[in-house]
Design an enzyme around this catalytic site. Structure first.
Site, PDB file in Angstrom:
ATOM      1  N   HIS A  34      33.885  74.934  22.901  1.00  0.00           N
ATOM      2  CA  HIS A  34      34.184  75.994  23.886  1.00  0.00           C
ATOM      3  C   HIS A  34      33.002  76.259  24.825  1.00  0.00           C
ATOM      4  CE1 HIS A  34      38.212  77.193  22.452  1.00  0.00           C
ATOM      5  NE2 HIS A  34      37.761  76.740  21.286  1.00  0.00           N
ATOM      6  N   ASP A  36      32.151  74.023  27.154  1.00  0.00           N
ATOM      7  CA  ASP A  36      32.315  73.291  28.433  1.00  0.00           C
ATOM      8  C   ASP A  36      32.693  74.219  29.588  1.00  0.00           C
ATOM      9  OD1 ASP A  36      34.950  73.568  27.493  1.00  0.00           O
ATOM     10  OD2 ASP A  36      35.537  71.487  27.927  1.00  0.00           O
ATOM     11  N   SER A 124      44.972  64.549  22.777  1.00  0.00           N
ATOM     12  CA  SER A 124      46.062  63.636  23.136  1.00  0.00           C
ATOM     13  C   SER A 124      46.446  63.832  24.606  1.00  0.00           C
ATOM     14  CB  SER A 124      47.271  63.853  22.227  1.00  0.00           C
ATOM     15  OG  SER A 124      47.702  65.184  22.319  1.00  0.00           O
ATOM     16  N   ASP A 169      37.177  66.991  27.600  1.00  0.00           N
ATOM     17  CA  ASP A 169      38.111  65.991  27.069  1.00  0.00           C
ATOM     18  C   ASP A 169      38.332  64.867  28.068  1.00  0.00           C
ATOM     19  OD1 ASP A 169      38.208  67.956  25.220  1.00  0.00           O
ATOM     20  OD2 ASP A 169      40.277  68.553  25.597  1.00  0.00           O
TER      21      ASP A 169
HETATM   22  C1  GLA Z   1      40.062  71.952  24.402  1.00  0.00           C
HETATM   23  C2  GLA Z   1      39.760  71.934  25.885  1.00  0.00           C
HETATM   24  C3  GLA Z   1      38.306  71.524  26.137  1.00  0.00           C
HETATM   25  C4  GLA Z   1      37.339  72.363  25.295  1.00  0.00           C
HETATM   26  C5  GLA Z   1      37.784  72.415  23.844  1.00  0.00           C
HETATM   27  C6  GLA Z   1      36.961  73.357  23.018  1.00  0.00           C
HETATM   28  O1  GLA Z   1      39.999  70.674  23.871  1.00  0.00           O
HETATM   29  O2  GLA Z   1      40.613  71.043  26.579  1.00  0.00           O
HETATM   30  O3  GLA Z   1      38.019  71.632  27.512  1.00  0.00           O
HETATM   31  O4  GLA Z   1      37.181  73.646  25.835  1.00  0.00           O
HETATM   32  O5  GLA Z   1      39.144  72.799  23.719  1.00  0.00           O
HETATM   33  O6  GLA Z   1      35.647  72.929  22.941  1.00  0.00           O
END
Ligand code: GLA
Length: 394
Positions: A34, A36, A124, A169
């Site tokens: 969390h 990012d 995914s 991601d």
């Molecule tokens: C999801 C979001 C990412 C990131 C994570 C938590 O995967 O898509 O951008 O915030 O949660 O780290």
């Protein structure tokens, strides 16, 4: 992992051979959860669980994709995209995002398959987004710039799908290198391919619980972090030093928040983000010097902070992490991804992995009544094109 019969399936669907095969991986985040969307640091690794698409460009602007896993075929027109429901929103969102950025797209016929578990915290959706972006790059002759494509895929997620997600991601699925993790600064998007420590494995532990209503809980965390950043008077929580939150912790009234309006909840969210950023930097350092014991301790501290301060774990995640930590050869374990269910990741001595896997599953079954799925994963490369010859040889 090569999907069994993609070419054969394409032939039976469209009566032709595909011209291109593309793939994009899911990811496991090693640490930096969390952070990012707070302009912070993350350390994900692309995994050998991927989405694959075989395609044949079309002369017009129709996109037809048959999902082999869901068993449905979906078609849309690039010039009259309308929001709907279901998995097709990801391809549509990517198409919309690419066209808004000025790319001229051509349609394609495709079959798609994959083995990234859905809703498990292994990205995914980013894998689908990047595979579709790769497919459009092939059908429309676009230059492939991995970082640009990651940003456009994130835009699709935010603007089309409605989840206010960060960039981790999509960056992991776009730019990772085989055998490395990705140390990423989510503010500048500068990154380094970080070599993985030797003689340890990253083991993914799927609780088999799936997150519900993740969009709303996720967006709520995002807003709480923004509230805290406003209180600190900074652009993002990345800009707050760990010592500031330490001083505040001493001055606040437990349960009542901080004097001057920072709520208890926003204080806790901020404390997670600020300490997590420090943990990512420490983890990179530990990896550099091969200190797996320290890396494991950081995994553990990260999970505890996500459980107590960020409050995104569920019982199953807490149980599986506790079970993992109790096994021989485990240096540390934490939830991974958005949370609220899904997967954890454990750092395990390579020569203990087989025993770890067996005893972990039994311990988890006994304590939760649930079946875990356990994958020892390899660090794979970001989205790419696989020639038909290479595919045959896989
Ligand atoms: C999801 C979001 C990412 C990131 C994570 C938590 O995967 O898509 O951008 O915030 O949660 O780290």
């Amino acid at each position: 992992m090569k999907p069994g019969d993609l070419v054969q399936n394409f032939k039976s669907h469209f009566n032709a051979k595909p011209n291109f095969i593309v793939r994009a991986p899911g990811r496991v985040n090693l640490i930096g959860e969390h952070t990012d969307y707070n302009d912070g640091f993350v350390l994900p690794m692309a995994i050998d669980r991927e989405v694959w698409i075989a395609l044949h460009p079309r002369a017009d602007s129709t996109v037809r994709i048959a999902s082999l896993d869901i068993g449905t075929e979906s078609a849309f027109e690039l010039h009259s995209l309308t929001p709907g429901k279901g998995w097709t929103e990801y391809p549509k969102g990517v198409a919309s995002s690419l066209m808004n950025a000025g790319y001229k797209l051509k349609g394609f016929d495709a079959v798609m398959t994959g083995d990234v578990p859905r809703g498990a915290g292994l990205s995914s959706s980013a894998a689908v987004e990047l595979a579709v972006a790769r497919a459009f790059a092939c059908s429309s002759g676009l230059d492939w710039d991995a970082v640009t494509m990651a940003k456009l895929a994130q835009k699709a997620e935010i603007e089309w799908v409605g989840v206010n997600s960060g960039i981790m991601d999509q960056m992991a699925s776009a730019v990772c290198r085989e055998g490395f993790a990705l140390f990423l600064d989510c503010r500048s998007l500068e990154f380094q391919h970080a070599p993985l420590p030797k003689e340890v494995s990253f083991v993914i532990l799927d609780t088999s619980t799936r997150r519900g209503l993740v969009g709303s809980a996720y967006n709520e965390r995002h807003s709480q972090c923004e509230e805290a950043a406003r209180w600190f008077g900074v652009k993002a929580l990345r800009d707050v030093e760990e010592k500031e939150i330490g001083e505040l912790a001493l001055s606040r009234v437990e349960g009542w928040g901080v004097e001057g309006g920072l709520s208890e909840v926003a204080f806790k969210r901020a404390r997670h983000i600020i300490t997590e950023n420090t943990r990512v930097l420490a983890a990179v350092q530990a990896m550099k010097v091969g200190d797996v014991k320290r890396l494991g301790e950081l995994f553990n501290a990260s999970h505890d902070s996500l459980r107590d301060d960020f409050e995104v774990t569920n019982d199953a995640l807490n149980i599986i992490v506790a079970c993992a930590r109790g096994q021989e050869g485990c240096y540390g374990a934490r939830m991974t991804g958005a949370g609220f269910g899904g997967c954890a990741v454990a750092l395990v001595a390579e020569d203990k992995v087989t025993a770890f896997t067996q005893t972990l599953s039994a311990a988890y079954r006994q304590r939760s009544g649930l079946e875990a799925a356990v994958y020892v994963c390899k660090a794979s490369a970001g989205a790419g094109v696989v020639s038909l010859e290479e595919y045959d040889k896989l």
